[in-house]
Enzyme design. Structure first.
Site, PDB file in Angstrom:
ATOM      1  N   TYR A   1       7.990  21.388  11.964  1.00 16.44           N
ATOM      2  CA  TYR A   1       7.178  22.444  13.034  1.00 16.44           C
ATOM      3  C   TYR A   1       6.018  22.141  13.307  1.00 16.44           C
ATOM      4  O   TYR A   1       4.906  22.075  12.625  1.00 16.44           O
ATOM      5  CB  TYR A   1       7.078  23.853  12.380  1.00 16.44           C
ATOM      6  CG  TYR A   1       6.588  24.913  13.165  1.00 16.44           C
ATOM      7  CD1 TYR A   1       6.205  24.822  14.449  1.00 16.44           C
ATOM      8  CD2 TYR A   1       6.802  26.188  12.538  1.00 16.44           C
ATOM      9  CE1 TYR A   1       5.676  25.993  15.185  1.00 16.44           C
ATOM     10  CE2 TYR A   1       6.166  27.202  13.052  1.00 16.44           C
ATOM     11  CZ  TYR A   1       5.920  27.384  14.581  1.00 16.44           C
ATOM     12  OH  TYR A   1       5.179  28.259  15.159  1.00 16.44           O
TER      13      TYR A   1
ATOM     14  N   LYS B   1      10.314  21.210  15.907  1.00 17.62           N
ATOM     15  CA  LYS B   1      10.153  22.279  16.792  1.00 17.62           C
ATOM     16  C   LYS B   1       8.741  22.002  17.403  1.00 17.62           C
ATOM     17  O   LYS B   1       7.566  21.962  16.792  1.00 17.62           O
ATOM     18  CB  LYS B   1      10.088  23.542  15.929  1.00 17.62           C
ATOM     19  CG  LYS B   1       9.723  24.709  16.862  1.00 17.62           C
ATOM     20  CD  LYS B   1       9.353  25.921  16.206  1.00 17.62           C
ATOM     21  CE  LYS B   1       8.870  27.101  17.077  1.00 17.62           C
ATOM     22  NZ  LYS B   1       7.953  27.155  17.658  1.00 17.62           N
TER      23      LYS B   1
END
Ligand code: HMN
Length: 297
Positions: free
Chosen positions: A137, A167
């Site tokens: 992330y 992400k």
């Protein structure tokens, strides 16, 4: 394939008025999210206040979402933690409960400043759930990581068996496109800024994770259809509606506003935990009035 695609809702965490978890709210929400066209759930991220939950609560929330989804859409559990041992514990738990993927931010109190340190963090967490794909992330505004994400992907390439991608929560479309294209497109790069989704799709994004998909998924799906059918002006109009929506909710702490809206729509998820503040009576009235002028609701 096991790659992520489509809209993935970043889920909220429901609380009772006394601040404890209200897990019975999860199942009806998941029905709503799937019906609205979401193709995945991202649990305990920024939206789900993962960092404001205890480790036990994070496990309970992940389990509630995985159970409710019941394999109809992939559930990705965000396990980032300043303590890597906790992150590993959460990752192993996600695998145990039948989640479909693990994702994690890097630590943020002590900043990650070089590629090797970031690699060690990612390797440690990913290897705690070896059967699940892992998504780093990338949210530098929050983590303060100074590591160049493209260089990191090049460095990590081939070194972690279950590393699936990232992400991407930053506003740099050129960098995002590079992430998408590395190694002939071997990594998933999942877009994370709802107000720039059209731009991301134009650069080749196949999946996006967003908080506003809890409410606006059908609208974004229409935007994607417009884009794919070369109705660019219509697609732009829809993106603009999403931007106005986000600006309007951003008048107060964003996720607090979103939770207010969820309540108006019949999903009472309570308020956000400290340090994200709640709204006063008059503020929530002002917000409600503002929402009435939005075309997209
Ligand atoms: C998450 O961790 O829950 C997801 O990253 C959330 C998602 O990417 C959101 N990002 C943040 O909240 C930082 C966006 O949907 C964001 O809320 C939206 O673009 C409005 O700014």
């Amino acid at each position: 394939s096991s790659r992520l695609s489509g809209l993935i809702a970043a889920t909220y965490t429901p609380f009772h008025a006394d601040g404890t978890l209200a897990l019975s709210k999860v199942a009806p929400m998941v029905e709503h999210l799937i019906r609205a066209g979401n193709r995945g759930l991202y649990v305990c991220g920024s939206t789900g206040e993962g960092v404001s939950l205890t480790t036990l609560e994070r496990c309970q929330v992940a389990e509630a979402y995985a159970q409710a989804a019941n394999k109809r859409v992939p559930v990705i559990v965000q396990v980032g933690h300043n303590c890597i041992a906790e992150a590993k514990h959460l990752a192993a738990h996600a695998e145990e409960i039948g989640a479909d993927a693990v994702s994690a931010t890097c630590p943020s109190y002590f900043k990650v400043v070089d590629i090797v340190s970031l690699f060690e963090v990612v390797q440690a967490i990913a290897s705690a759930a070896p059967r699940l794909p892992f998504y780093y992330y990338h949210i530098p505004a929050v983590t303060g990581s100074q590591v160049d994400i493209v260089s990191f992907l090049q460095f990590a390439d081939g070194k972690i068996p279950n590393f699936a991608g990232i992400k991407y929560t930053d506003k740099n479309l050129a960098e995002f496109q590079r992430c998408l294209s590395l190694g002939g497109g071997k990594f998933d790069a999942v877009w994370g800024c709802d107000d720039m989704l059209l731009g991301a799709i134009a650069t080749g994004a196949r999946a996006a994770i967003g908080s506003t998909f809890n409410v606006l998924a059908p609208l974004y799906l229409e935007m994607i259809r417009d884009f794919e059918s070369n109705r660019l002006a219509e697609a732009q109009q829809i993106q603009l509606q999403s931007i106005e929506f986000i600006c309007k909710l951003g008048m107060y702490p964003f996720h607090t506003s979103m939770k207010e809206l969820l309540r108006l729509l019949g999903h009472d998820f309570g308020t956000c935990r400290s340090p994200q503040r709640s709204l006063s009576k008059s503020e929530s009235k002002t917000l409600h009035q503002g929402l009435q002028h939005l075309k997209c609701l």
